[in-house]
Design a protein around this motif. Structure first.
Motif, PDB file in Angstrom:
ATOM      1  N   ILE A 111      14.091  77.625  28.418  1.00 19.06           N
ATOM      2  CA  ILE A 111      14.088  76.204  28.800  1.00 19.06           C
ATOM      3  C   ILE A 111      14.897  75.354  27.830  1.00 19.06           C
ATOM      4  N   GLY A 112      15.093  75.838  26.638  1.00 18.35           N
ATOM      5  CA  GLY A 112      15.899  75.091  25.686  1.00 18.35           C
ATOM      6  C   GLY A 112      17.370  75.058  26.043  1.00 18.35           C
ATOM      7  N   GLY A 152      17.911  70.756  25.945  1.00 16.01           N
ATOM      8  CA  GLY A 152      17.103  71.076  24.782  1.00 16.01           C
ATOM      9  C   GLY A 152      15.612  71.149  25.053  1.00 16.01           C
ATOM     10  N   GLY A 153      15.233  71.441  26.289  1.00 15.19           N
ATOM     11  CA  GLY A 153      13.820  71.593  26.611  1.00 15.19           C
ATOM     12  C   GLY A 153      13.113  70.315  27.014  1.00 15.19           C
ATOM     13  N   GLY A 154      13.839  69.212  27.101  1.00 15.63           N
ATOM     14  CA  GLY A 154      13.213  67.942  27.475  1.00 15.63           C
ATOM     15  C   GLY A 154      14.249  66.920  27.866  1.00 15.63           C
ATOM     16  N   ILE A 182      22.222  66.598  42.404  1.00 16.68           N
ATOM     17  CA  ILE A 182      21.369  67.104  41.330  1.00 16.68           C
ATOM     18  C   ILE A 182      21.988  68.418  40.880  1.00 16.68           C
ATOM     19  N   ARG A 183      22.430  68.475  39.647  1.00 20.66           N
ATOM     20  CA  ARG A 183      23.112  69.658  39.123  1.00 20.66           C
ATOM     21  C   ARG A 183      22.224  70.323  38.077  1.00 20.66           C
ATOM     22  N   ILE A 184      22.041  71.627  38.213  1.00 21.74           N
ATOM     23  CA  ILE A 184      21.129  72.370  37.338  1.00 21.74           C
ATOM     24  C   ILE A 184      21.876  73.572  36.765  1.00 21.74           C
ATOM     25  N   ALA A 185      21.965  73.670  35.443  1.00 22.31           N
ATOM     26  CA  ALA A 185      22.587  74.801  34.770  1.00 22.31           C
ATOM     27  C   ALA A 185      21.490  75.634  34.111  1.00 22.31           C
ATOM     28  N   LEU A 186      21.398  76.921  34.490  1.00 24.99           N
ATOM     29  CA  LEU A 186      20.290  77.768  34.050  1.00 24.99           C
ATOM     30  C   LEU A 186      20.581  78.575  32.786  1.00 24.99           C
ATOM     31  N   ALA A 187      21.845  78.656  32.380  1.00 20.90           N
ATOM     32  CA  ALA A 187      22.224  79.435  31.196  1.00 20.90           C
ATOM     33  C   ALA A 187      21.792  80.891  31.336  1.00 20.90           C
TER      34      ALA A 187
END
Length: 400
Positions: A331-332, A346-348, A369-374
């Motif tokens: 999550i970080g 950074g988790g928040g 809405i863009r989401i990067a999961l790493a």
């Protein structure tokens, strides 16, 4: 009702009439005639309780190319058992008897209320009128006649030139609620005058529906009646079977663009919808993982109601990503944006994020809405909408 510009497709004629199947004083029955030697491809719902017309259309399409598509709104003829099957066969028989084609050259399609027997008398009364009013430019009236809770007819058209000859791709669809297609959409009918064999046409369709109809959701419900048909009359004489030729490439692009435009129109017209939202998930281990995350966010009632309220409640998006089942999620390393505004890192909450910046995006009618999961290099895009008071009202009163 405003008219949408579309190009006619040589070899295709359409007609619509008010048959009185459920609705009063509006067209609710469509006949689509295809020229001889036309070929057809189709994809259908994966819902186990598929409607009788879906079963019949599948059976008929396996044996012979269709000459007529018969489409009714107001009654889905789903959850109707043997009675429903008999009704679907009878509607095909009626068209066949009136036209001289084989019964399995008629494909039936239905949309509307589930669990009610489909009366066939309205079909018997209306088929002569349909046959007498078939016309090449009947797309607009046909698109309106197949609507249920839709507020507007949905049409799209593209043309290109190959070997000095114009080729057209035109389509119509209906869909507003019960939308999370598992193959195509509620009902979609796309036609072209290109020349192509059935196997290649099926491949073109299956490729086109994946990023379009298979990547939208209004409410997460897959219908019992979903069907998407692509027909080719061949009357332009332009062969598009080979995807490596300029004609083949232009054809595939045109079909993809028509399907994307129709899919977008469905989400824009989602029952009670006020916002069009693209969810883009990147840096996933696989496309399936990206789609799992995207749909978890898209189907969250808390996210969807926040969208309706234009509330930048980013914690709801964060929570949805966290419960999407991504294994070993760091999550970080996850980042989330509203358009270009980073809301999570950074988790928040991102250190530079401000409520005003988030609010400015949420106030828009359309955003991402863009989401990067790493996690990797895979990505996906889906389209969805908000959940409004009107969605509840429309579906609470659907049968009244």
């Amino acid at each position: 009702m405003s008219s949408l510009p579309v190009n006619v497709v040589p070899g295709v004629r359409l007609a619509a009439v008010a048959a009185g199947i459920r609705y009063k004083e509006r067209d609710d029955l469509v006949l689509m005639e295809l020229a001889e030697d036309s070929v057809a491809a189709a994809v259908f719902t994966q819902n186990a309780f598929c409607a009788a017309p879906v079963t019949v259309a599948r059976q008929h399409l396996e044996k012979i190319s269709p000459r007529y598509l018969l489409i009714n709104s107001g009654n889905a003829n789903a959850g109707t058992g043997d009675t429903g099957m008999a009704a679907s066969y009878e509607t095909c028989r009626l068209v066949a008897a009136a036209t001289g084609v084989a019964m399995n050259q008629v494909l039936p399609f239905s949309t509307g209320v589930i669990g009610e027997d489909l009366p066939t008398d309205p079909f018997a009364r209306s088929i002569p009128g349909l046959l007498s009013t078939l016309r090449q430019d009947g797309w607009q009236s046909a698109a309106a006649a197949i609507m249920t809770t839709d507020t507007v007819p949905k049409l799209a058209s593209r043309s290109f030139t190959a070997d000095g000859q114009k080729v057209t791709v035109t389509g119509m669809c209906k869909g507003s609620g019960m939308i999370r297609p598992d193959m195509a959409t509620m009902l979609a009918f796309v036609a072209t005058d290109a020349r192509i064999d059935r196997t290649s046409l099926q491949q073109v369709l299956e490729t086109a529906v994946q990023p379009s109809f298979n990547s939208i959701t209004v409410d997460g419900d897959t219908s019992t009646n979903d069907a998407c048909v692509l027909v080719a009359t061949g009357q332009s004489g332009v062969d598009v079977a080979d995807e490596t030729t300029p004609a083949g490439q232009a054809f595939r692009q045109a079909v993809n663009e028509v399907c994307m435009a129709l899919a977008r129109a469905i989400v824009l017209d989602g029952e009670g919808a006020t916002k069009l939202v693209e969810i883009f998930v990147e840096e996933a281990q696989s496309v399936q993982q990206a789609r799992d995350v995207a749909y978890t966010v898209a189907h969250s009632p808390l996210v969807k109601t926040a969208l309706f309220a234009s509330d930048p409640n980013w914690g709801r998006i964060l929570a949805a990503v966290g419960r999407a089942g991504v294994e070993d999620l760091d999550i970080g390393q996850v980042r989330i944006w509203l358009d270009d505004v980073c809301i999570v890192s950074g988790g928040g909450r991102d250190a530079a994020y401000t409520e005003a910046a988030g609010q400015a995006v949420m106030d828009k009618d359309a955003f991402t809405i863009r989401i990067a999961l790493a996690q990797g290099q895979a990505s996906t895009r889906i389209l969805t909408c908000d959940l409004s008071y009107d969605y509840v009202k429309i579906n609470a009163e659907y049968r009244t």
